[in-house]
Design an enzyme around this catalytic site. Structure first.
Site, mmCIF file in Angstrom:
data_model
loop_
_atom_site.group_PDB
_atom_site.id
_atom_site.type_symbol
_atom_site.label_atom_id
_atom_site.label_comp_id
_atom_site.label_asym_id
_atom_site.label_seq_id
_atom_site.Cartn_x
_atom_site.Cartn_y
_atom_site.Cartn_z
ATOM 1 N N SER A 126 34.405 147.037 74.795
ATOM 2 C CA SER A 126 35.582 146.445 75.424
ATOM 3 C C SER A 126 36.644 147.502 75.671
ATOM 4 C CB SER A 126 36.156 145.360 74.508
ATOM 5 O OG SER A 126 37.441 144.958 74.919
ATOM 6 N N TYR A 151 39.643 142.188 66.287
ATOM 7 C CA TYR A 151 38.564 142.181 67.290
ATOM 8 C C TYR A 151 38.407 143.566 67.905
ATOM 9 C CZ TYR A 151 36.443 141.871 71.871
ATOM 10 O OH TYR A 151 35.660 142.122 72.975
ATOM 11 N N LYS A 155 35.276 146.661 67.670
ATOM 12 C CA LYS A 155 34.634 147.357 68.779
ATOM 13 C C LYS A 155 34.731 148.870 68.578
ATOM 14 C CE LYS A 155 33.223 143.826 71.177
ATOM 15 N NZ LYS A 155 31.776 143.510 71.266
#
Length: 343
Positions: A126, A151, A155
């Site tokens: 991402s 989150y 990543k």
């Protein structure tokens, strides 16, 4: 024989579109999905679109016993790993859920991959790994900043795990850093299907337009942008899916330049939230009711991609415009509403 690819999270939004793209390029597919944020009905939709039915196994990748059993019974030539929790706002509230699920599932996959001598791993990353970049558009070599959401941190951590794994074990790994996927398949048979209140802008817009929410909430109107709202790079989901096929072909043909490679996937253009709203108003041919509220924790001001590396190395470029992507999203929302009325 056609190459056989494992797609984890293959019934999710991006995963299901990528399965379609793989089928259209003559790959065989086996999906693993725990259905925590997806729907098994998408299996039939994939078959309706492609005429091919992927194999499917339902289990959680953090559960080692069914994972080992899967690799005992399913020979594969590569993996595209989508399965992860992905809601930025939820991750701020429930960080351990994200760290456990997203990291443990990846580590266990890699352990099985290594133990069985497998290769060709594509990771669903991402643009959040960049944080708020110092320079726009964002290149792959931009410094990775400390992040405001667990989150995004998962990543970043996952990419470091993959980099170390690939370098030590001489494996072929590609990390694809997505910007903001939107829209539905051009057949309008499959699209984004968020469970609960959407975390992303476009399904929130379409659900509001269809009458599911009284008003669209825009998070933050005081950013240092031309209209005060956040800027993102919105890419049609099927353009994104095709990039995975290009990356997979690169690995299978041994065209990678290093054991671990990173590519941005976006359109190369940034649009503000209000620009997206205005574009949707043109599709509706009427004004849209919205309110600007406080910023969300974990959000950044602006991000859009420099996609020149993916264009050069993968031979890939986004083709579908913002307006076309929004039209497919609206058509998909209307189809969902129509299907509900039939039952």
């Amino acid at each position: 024989m056609n190459k056989r690819i494992l797609v984890t999270g293959g019934l999710g939004y991006i995963g299901s579109h990528t399965v379609i793209a793989l089928h259209e390029n003559n790959y065989e597919v086996v999906i693993v999905d725990n259905l925590s944020n997806s729907d098994k009905s998408f299996l039939k939709k994939i078959t309706d679109i492609t005429g091919k039915s992927p194999d499917f196994e339902c289990f959680d990748l953090t559960d080692l016993i069914p994972l080992k059993r899967f690799f005992d019974t399913h020979p594969i030539d590569g993996i595209i790993h989508f399965a992860a929790f992905k809601a930025v706002r939820e991750s701020v509230k429930i960080p351990l859920k994200y760290y456990y699920n997203n990291l443990v599932s990846l580590i266990q996959l890699l352990q099985e991959f290594q133990a069985r001598g497998l290769d060709n791993f594509i990771f669903s990353s991402s643009c959040t790994v960049y944080g708020q970049a110092d320079k726009l558009p964002i290149k792959e070599d931009a410094p990775l900043k400390p992040l405001e959401s667990p989150y995004g941190s998962t990543k970043q951590m996952s990419e470091q795990i993959l980099r170390d794994y690939a370098n030590i074990h001489i494996k072929k790994v590609v990390s694809l850093r997505y910007f903001n996927p939107i829209g539905a398949h051009l057949s309008i048979k499959i699209g984004e299907f968020p469970l609960g209140i959407p975390q992303n802008l476009v399904p929130f817009i379409t659900q509001t337009a269809i009458g599911m929410h009284p008003k669209l909430s825009i998070f933050g109107g005081d950013y240092n942008t031309k209209d005060g709202t956040a800027i993102r790079d919105y890419i049609h989901v099927y353009d994104l899916a095709k990039a995975h096929v290009a990356a997979l072909s690169r690995l299978l043909r041994g065209k990678n330049r290093s054991s671990f490679e990173v590519f941005n996937l976006g359109t190369g253009r940034g649009h503000s939230v209000l620009e997206v709203v205005k574009a949707f108003e043109r599709i509706l041919n009427k004004s849209f009711d919205y309110q600007i509220i406080d910023r969300r924790s974990g959000d950044i001001e602006a991000a859009y991609a420099d996609t020149s590396l993916a264009e050069k190395e993968l031979g890939w470029k986004a083709e579908i415009s913002l307006e076309e992507a929004l039209q497919t999203a609206w058509a998909w929302e209307k189809k969902i509403a129509s299907d509900k009325e039939k039952f």
